[in-house]
Design an enzyme around this catalytic site. Sequence first.
Site, PDB file in Angstrom:
ATOM      1  N   TYR A 231     -31.459 -39.992   8.320  1.00  0.00           N
ATOM      2  CA  TYR A 231     -31.585 -41.223   7.549  1.00  0.00           C
ATOM      3  C   TYR A 231     -32.775 -42.019   8.040  1.00  0.00           C
ATOM      4  O   TYR A 231     -33.311 -41.762   9.128  1.00  0.00           O
ATOM      5  CB  TYR A 231     -30.303 -42.065   7.622  1.00  0.00           C
ATOM      6  CG  TYR A 231     -30.091 -42.776   8.935  1.00  0.00           C
ATOM      7  CD1 TYR A 231     -29.681 -42.088  10.072  1.00  0.00           C
ATOM      8  CD2 TYR A 231     -30.338 -44.143   9.050  1.00  0.00           C
ATOM      9  CE1 TYR A 231     -29.509 -42.741  11.271  1.00  0.00           C
ATOM     10  CE2 TYR A 231     -30.164 -44.808  10.252  1.00  0.00           C
ATOM     11  CZ  TYR A 231     -29.757 -44.099  11.357  1.00  0.00           C
ATOM     12  OH  TYR A 231     -29.597 -44.747  12.552  1.00  0.00           O
TER      13      TYR A 231
ATOM     14  N   ARG B 210     -41.445 -39.761  10.209  1.00  0.00           N
ATOM     15  CA  ARG B 210     -40.347 -39.491  11.148  1.00  0.00           C
ATOM     16  C   ARG B 210     -39.242 -38.679  10.464  1.00  0.00           C
ATOM     17  O   ARG B 210     -38.657 -37.768  11.065  1.00  0.00           O
ATOM     18  CB  ARG B 210     -39.806 -40.812  11.702  1.00  0.00           C
ATOM     19  CG  ARG B 210     -38.720 -40.636  12.735  1.00  0.00           C
ATOM     20  CD  ARG B 210     -38.399 -41.920  13.455  1.00  0.00           C
ATOM     21  NE  ARG B 210     -37.787 -42.906  12.583  1.00  0.00           N
ATOM     22  CZ  ARG B 210     -37.564 -44.180  12.918  1.00  0.00           C
ATOM     23  NH1 ARG B 210     -37.892 -44.603  14.126  1.00  0.00           N
ATOM     24  NH2 ARG B 210     -36.991 -45.000  12.080  1.00  0.00           N
TER      25      ARG B 210
ATOM     26  N   ARG C 167     -17.806 -24.972   2.970  1.00  0.00           N
ATOM     27  CA  ARG C 167     -17.875 -25.330   4.383  1.00  0.00           C
ATOM     28  C   ARG C 167     -17.924 -24.108   5.297  1.00  0.00           C
ATOM     29  O   ARG C 167     -16.949 -23.360   5.415  1.00  0.00           O
ATOM     30  CB  ARG C 167     -16.676 -26.201   4.769  1.00  0.00           C
ATOM     31  CG  ARG C 167     -16.811 -26.784   6.174  1.00  0.00           C
ATOM     32  CD  ARG C 167     -15.561 -27.529   6.602  1.00  0.00           C
ATOM     33  NE  ARG C 167     -15.741 -28.164   7.902  1.00  0.00           N
ATOM     34  CZ  ARG C 167     -15.741 -27.512   9.059  1.00  0.00           C
ATOM     35  NH1 ARG C 167     -15.567 -26.200   9.096  1.00  0.00           N
ATOM     36  NH2 ARG C 167     -15.931 -28.176  10.195  1.00  0.00           N
TER      37      ARG C 167
ATOM     38  N   HIS D 281     -20.271 -23.058   9.131  1.00  0.00           N
ATOM     39  CA  HIS D 281     -21.285 -23.574  10.051  1.00  0.00           C
ATOM     40  C   HIS D 281     -22.683 -23.080   9.713  1.00  0.00           C
ATOM     41  O   HIS D 281     -23.658 -23.782   9.901  1.00  0.00           O
ATOM     42  CB  HIS D 281     -20.929 -23.203  11.500  1.00  0.00           C
ATOM     43  CG  HIS D 281     -19.818 -24.047  12.064  1.00  0.00           C
ATOM     44  ND1 HIS D 281     -18.605 -24.180  11.448  1.00  0.00           N
ATOM     45  CD2 HIS D 281     -19.745 -24.799  13.180  1.00  0.00           C
ATOM     46  CE1 HIS D 281     -17.819 -24.977  12.154  1.00  0.00           C
ATOM     47  NE2 HIS D 281     -18.503 -25.375  13.219  1.00  0.00           N
TER      48      HIS D 281
ATOM     49  N   LYS E 175     -33.225 -38.752  14.006  1.00  0.00           N
ATOM     50  CA  LYS E 175     -32.471 -39.866  13.414  1.00  0.00           C
ATOM     51  C   LYS E 175     -31.386 -39.290  12.496  1.00  0.00           C
ATOM     52  O   LYS E 175     -31.477 -39.366  11.266  1.00  0.00           O
ATOM     53  CB  LYS E 175     -33.430 -40.797  12.666  1.00  0.00           C
ATOM     54  CG  LYS E 175     -32.880 -42.200  12.479  1.00  0.00           C
ATOM     55  CD  LYS E 175     -33.968 -43.159  12.077  1.00  0.00           C
ATOM     56  CE  LYS E 175     -33.469 -44.503  11.622  1.00  0.00           C
ATOM     57  NZ  LYS E 175     -32.675 -45.264  12.571  1.00  0.00           N
TER      58      LYS E 175
ATOM     59  N   GLU F  20     -31.925 -46.623  25.334  1.00  0.00           N
ATOM     60  CA  GLU F  20     -32.205 -47.502  24.187  1.00  0.00           C
ATOM     61  C   GLU F  20     -30.924 -48.236  23.829  1.00  0.00           C
ATOM     62  O   GLU F  20     -29.901 -48.086  24.492  1.00  0.00           O
ATOM     63  CB  GLU F  20     -32.718 -46.669  23.000  1.00  0.00           C
ATOM     64  CG  GLU F  20     -31.736 -45.618  22.532  1.00  0.00           C
ATOM     65  CD  GLU F  20     -32.246 -44.764  21.369  1.00  0.00           C
ATOM     66  OE1 GLU F  20     -33.189 -45.185  20.683  1.00  0.00           O
ATOM     67  OE2 GLU F  20     -31.670 -43.680  21.161  1.00  0.00           O
TER      68      GLU F  20
ATOM     69  N   LEU G  41     -34.955 -42.683  20.313  1.00  0.00           N
ATOM     70  CA  LEU G  41     -35.682 -42.628  19.047  1.00  0.00           C
ATOM     71  C   LEU G  41     -37.069 -43.232  19.216  1.00  0.00           C
ATOM     72  O   LEU G  41     -37.220 -44.279  19.861  1.00  0.00           O
ATOM     73  CB  LEU G  41     -34.899 -43.417  17.993  1.00  0.00           C
ATOM     74  CG  LEU G  41     -35.407 -43.264  16.566  1.00  0.00           C
ATOM     75  CD1 LEU G  41     -35.087 -41.870  16.030  1.00  0.00           C
ATOM     76  CD2 LEU G  41     -34.810 -44.326  15.659  1.00  0.00           C
TER      77      LEU G  41
HETATM   78  C1  LIG Z   1     -30.793 -45.521  18.128  1.00  0.00           C
HETATM   79  C2  LIG Z   1     -31.952 -46.299  17.607  1.00  0.00           C
HETATM   80  N1  LIG Z   1     -32.996 -46.550  18.424  1.00  0.00           N
HETATM   81  C3  LIG Z   1     -34.052 -47.280  18.013  1.00  0.00           C
HETATM   82  C4  LIG Z   1     -34.104 -47.812  16.730  1.00  0.00           C
HETATM   83  C5  LIG Z   1     -35.307 -48.612  16.316  1.00  0.00           C
HETATM   84  O1  LIG Z   1     -36.118 -47.853  15.456  1.00  0.00           O
HETATM   85  P1  LIG Z   1     -37.015 -48.536  14.330  1.00  0.00           P
HETATM   86  O2  LIG Z   1     -37.865 -49.546  15.018  1.00  0.00           O
HETATM   87  O3  LIG Z   1     -37.781 -47.420  13.759  1.00  0.00           O
HETATM   88  O4  LIG Z   1     -36.072 -49.160  13.358  1.00  0.00           O
HETATM   89  C6  LIG Z   1     -33.054 -47.560  15.844  1.00  0.00           C
HETATM   90  C7  LIG Z   1     -33.114 -48.087  14.472  1.00  0.00           C
HETATM   91  O5  LIG Z   1     -32.247 -47.927  13.677  1.00  0.00           O
HETATM   92  C8  LIG Z   1     -31.954 -46.784  16.287  1.00  0.00           C
HETATM   93  O6  LIG Z   1     -30.928 -46.518  15.471  1.00  0.00           O
END
Ligand SMILES: Cc1ncc(COP(=O)(O)O)c(C=O)c1O
Length: 277
Positions: free
Chosen positions: A31, A50, A99, A101, A146, A178, A202
């Site tokens: 997403y 990304r 379904r 894997h 993501k 993070e 991320l």
């Molecule tokens: C786990 C995580 N880290 C960092 C971020 C920040 O990323 P961005 O600045 O691209 O929104 C997000 C944003 O949703 C996130 O879900």
Amino acid sequence: MIAYLNGDFLPVEKITISPDDRGFQFADGLYEAMRAYGGVLFRADEHLDRLAYGARQLQFARHDFTTVKSIFVELLRRNSLENKDALIYMQVTRGVAERTHAFPPADTPLTIYIRVKFFSGWPDELQNGIKVISVPDKRWSQCHLKTTGLLANILAHQQARESGAAEAIFIRDGFITEGSHSNVFVVKDKKLITPPLSDYLLAGITRQAVLEIASGLKIDVREVAIPASDLEDADEVFITGTTVEITPVVHVNGKNVRHGRPGELTIQLQKEFNLLK
Ligand SMILES: Cc1ncc(COP(=O)(O)O)c(C=O)c1O
């Protein structure tokens, strides 16, 4: 609200997704969430790059989402948001299949869902700062992707909310990775410090914007591992992300960060960031 699913623009309540969708069955999906300020998309190319990176890593059948930008614009228009502040959410899954894997046949169409909503962020928190707690990072080791598999993020965030904090900061092996939906920066002795990119966090688009701003301001920036204890000892702490922009952290694990007010450098970076929007 009009949303987009696989080529169609429909009222969101008319949209249905198969229970055999691999997003539903396996969280086999990616997403992106991005902002539009006054109707102008913010760093949409970076978000779509990304997404493309994730799609390659997960071996999705499609890796190029550049044409999707016109759908974002069309959705803003159809929802009378073309001049407004909005949040755009896009989800891509490996599609609908029985379904199992193993991946479905290569010609299985991906499911692509996009919706928009009016969104103007959290002005009080941007001005006054937030409380955070630190929590063990119990996520998998591919946090640079993501994916929609966010259960550990949700549980950590809920724990923060229930303790009166607005965000949870993950700690892995004694170091900050993070936040549950944000990246983390600290300021110590006038140095701006953030963890280096790795599979454990991320590559935030807002993080990158902050690094660019800081480099333009000739701020001393270090991308180095940050021990968990620095969260409580820092001169300033802030989180970055699409929804939170640059949000000061004034309270960590029940203790004030310095004087419990947003720091000077944080405020300077916020001002510069506002000029980019
Ligand atoms: C786990 C995580 N880290 C960092 C971020 C920040 O990323 P961005 O600045 O691209 O929104 C997000 C944003 O949703 C996130 O879900």
